[in-house]
Design a protein around this motif. Structure first.
Motif: not given
Lengths: 240, 321
Positions: B258-283
């Motif tokens: 997520v950090g590489k795909l979205y080089p933005i500060t941590i507080e904006k990455r929280i929700l994306i990280t949760a979604l990405f992790g969820g989708f990744f494991l389902v995948f």
């Protein structure tokens, strides 16, 4: 005004500073040998070091102050940037200085952002505001650290060896800014850089053998030699 | 472009995932009560997808949290020994025969949570003695704890009966096979609590991602917030591990992806990280089920096989400049 009353502090059970009583009413430059306790003295003022005794800022015991209130009265500029996430932009980094003024759980306000633009403009950093912290030179980094401290709008600003990593040109630039800041802030400077201390021209506080004292004729070659144990000559050539 | 591709892939797999498995579903029978397809879909497939999603979110969020709080890219519940603590706790519960049908689920979960939680407390306690706290020494401590727990688990194996050991081995492989909605609801609860607490303290977290000292000097009570967020994280990890066993790699790589795909500060990455992790494991889970091997491939193998190369690609691409 900063006052210390019978302050002692230890590291690994060994006293670093012992029974220090001191009043700092105006600007001060703190010098001393390596390991004499300069950094410890600063940590004490910032509330980062456990101690015995009383430390007051404008009459208020800092042990009674919340971290937020302490942040509003003292800002600290470190010698170098210690950072994990280097992708943060200069603007976002300086905005972090406004944390103490932010309403809890809410975003930074427009006023906070305006203040950031002001300090960036003051230090000629506006064109760097969207650069990442990781992409800056040492001189630029030091300026941004100062900007972040200024955004904190504290009365006291502590500079911890601000020129330690800088070449003479950048040291001069930083020195000029620090000197200017003396007009609005109480500047506490910790340094080994004799040129800088001479240029900043604040009273000298010397730390030696667990004690501190004000030095009056510090820049006299004989006095310097007595304090540091090495010979000096003609120091004042430094900054015009 | 890469971002769009990844999200499209994730969302479409997520939607298709409940239809993938060893038995083909009869779509026309899906809404007919008591039909095989209906039961399969609503009692096995859907709960599993939801569970996998929350599991991925918890692992990714915890990884992000640990890496940020301790400012070290290798920090995860896994590398710090917290997952191993949960495995040992759950293992002891199984060995003590607490895995009965009546109390079984509850006591294994409880022991798993205790294992994770006590490990966090132990790490916090020990970190006081480290001069360079929250850094390399802490990571070494975690690795030492992991090895210690693994050995302790070996003793549990040694003392266990073959039936118990079979249960234990399957447990340590990690599996998302669950039945019904009890587990997804429980995990969903702790996952949302973790997400909520991180979002609540996102500005503090942003400051702490710079450095602990600098955060304190700006007015953040770093000790309190570290403790609080670690509590929520160990609660979620404890619950997850006690149900699904340890699932490695997700907590390490997803925050970095997520950090590489979205080089933005941590507080904006929280929700994306949760979604990405969820989708990744389902995948990854969809792939284990689509392969239709004799017995199910452990999920941890797939996360590593898919995540590893993609992770390496992102690191190399990111360092090209």
């Amino acid at each position: 005004m900063i006052s210390l009353e019978k302050v002692s502090t230890a590291y690994k059970k060994e006293n670093i500073l012992q029974d220090i009583s001191l009043e700092i009413t105006t600007h001060v430059s703190i010098l001393g040998e390596n390991g004499a306790g300069k950094s410890t003295l600063v940590k004490l003022l910032c509330g980062l070091q456990p101690y015995k005794g009383k430390i007051r800022i404008d009459g208020q015991d800092i042990a009674q102050l919340s971290l937020l209130d302490l942040a509003k009265s003292i800002a600290y500029v470190p010698a170098q940037l210690e950072i994990y996430d280097v992708t943060i932009s200069v603007e976002a980094f300086v905005l972090l200085g406004r944390f103490a003024y932010k309403e809890r759980f809410f975003a930074y306000s427009q006023d906070d952002r305006k203040k950031v633009q002001e300090v960036l403009a003051l230090l000629n950093l506006t064109q760097l505001s969207q650069h990442t912290m990781g992409s800056l030179s040492s001189g630029q980094t030091q300026l941004v650290l100062i900007a972040q401290a200024l955004a904190q709008e504290s009365k006291i600003i502590i500079f911890d060896e601000p020129t330690a990593n800088l070449d003479p040109k950048n040291s001069k630039i930083i020195g000029n800014h620090i000197k200017e800041l003396k007009q609005k802030h109480q500047v506490v400077l910790i340094t080994h850089d004799l040129h800088l201390a001479h240029f900043i021209d604040s009273p000298i506080l010397f730390v030696q053998e667990k004690q501190v004292r004000f030095e009056t004729d510090f820049f006299q070659a004989e006095r310097l030699q007595a304090l540091y144990g090495v010979a000096f000559d003609n120091l004042a050539v430094a900054y015009a | 472009m890469l971002r769009l591709f990844v999200w499209l892939l994730f969302v479409s797999t997520f939607l298709l995932s409940p239809f993938v498995g060893a038995v083909d579903l009869d779509v026309t029978q899906l809404l007919v009560h008591d039909s095989l397809s209906h039961t399969l879909f609503f009692e096995l497939r859907l709960p599993r997808v939801v569970f996998a999603f929350f599991a991925g979110a918890v692992l990714a969020l915890s990884g992000m949290l640990f890496q940020t709080l301790f400012r070290n890219p290798l920090m995860t519940p896994y590398t710090l020994g917290i997952s191993s603590g949960a495995v040992l706790g759950a293992g002891i519960a199984i060995k003590l025969g607490l895995a009965t049908l009546v109390f079984g689920v509850a006591s294994v979960s409880l022991f798993g949570f205790l294992g994770a939680f006590l490990t966090v407390l132990l790490l916090i306690y020990l970190s006081q003695f480290l001069h360079t706290a929250y850094n390399t020494s802490l990571l070494l401590l975690g690795i030492a704890l992991s090895l210690f727990y693994t050995s302790a688990l070996m003793i549990v194996f040694y003392l266990g009966s073959s039936i118990q050991n079979d249960m234990l081995i399957r447990f340590t492989m990690g599996s998302l096979s669950i039945i019904g909605w009890e587990h997804p609801v429980l995990l969903g609860g702790v996952a949302l609590a973790l997400l909520g607490s991180i979002l609540l303290y996102k500005y503090e977290l942003q400051l702490m991602s710079i450095s602990d000292t600098s955060a304190r000097l700006k007015g953040v009570d770093t000790k309190k917030i570290t403790l609080l967020l670690l509590l929520f994280s160990s609660l979620a990890i404890g619950v997850l591990v006690s149900i699904a066993g340890p699932i490695g790699f997700v907590g390490l790589i997803v925050p970095h992806m997520v950090g590489k795909l979205y080089p933005i500060t941590i507080e904006k990455r929280i929700l994306i990280t949760a979604l990405f992790g969820g989708f990744f494991l389902v995948f990854c889970d969809s792939i284990t089920r689509a392969l239709q091997t004799q017995s199910e491939l452990p999920i941890g193998i797939v996360t590593a096989l898919i995540g590893g190369p993609f992770f390496i690609y992102l690191i190399v691409k990111g360092s090209e400049k």
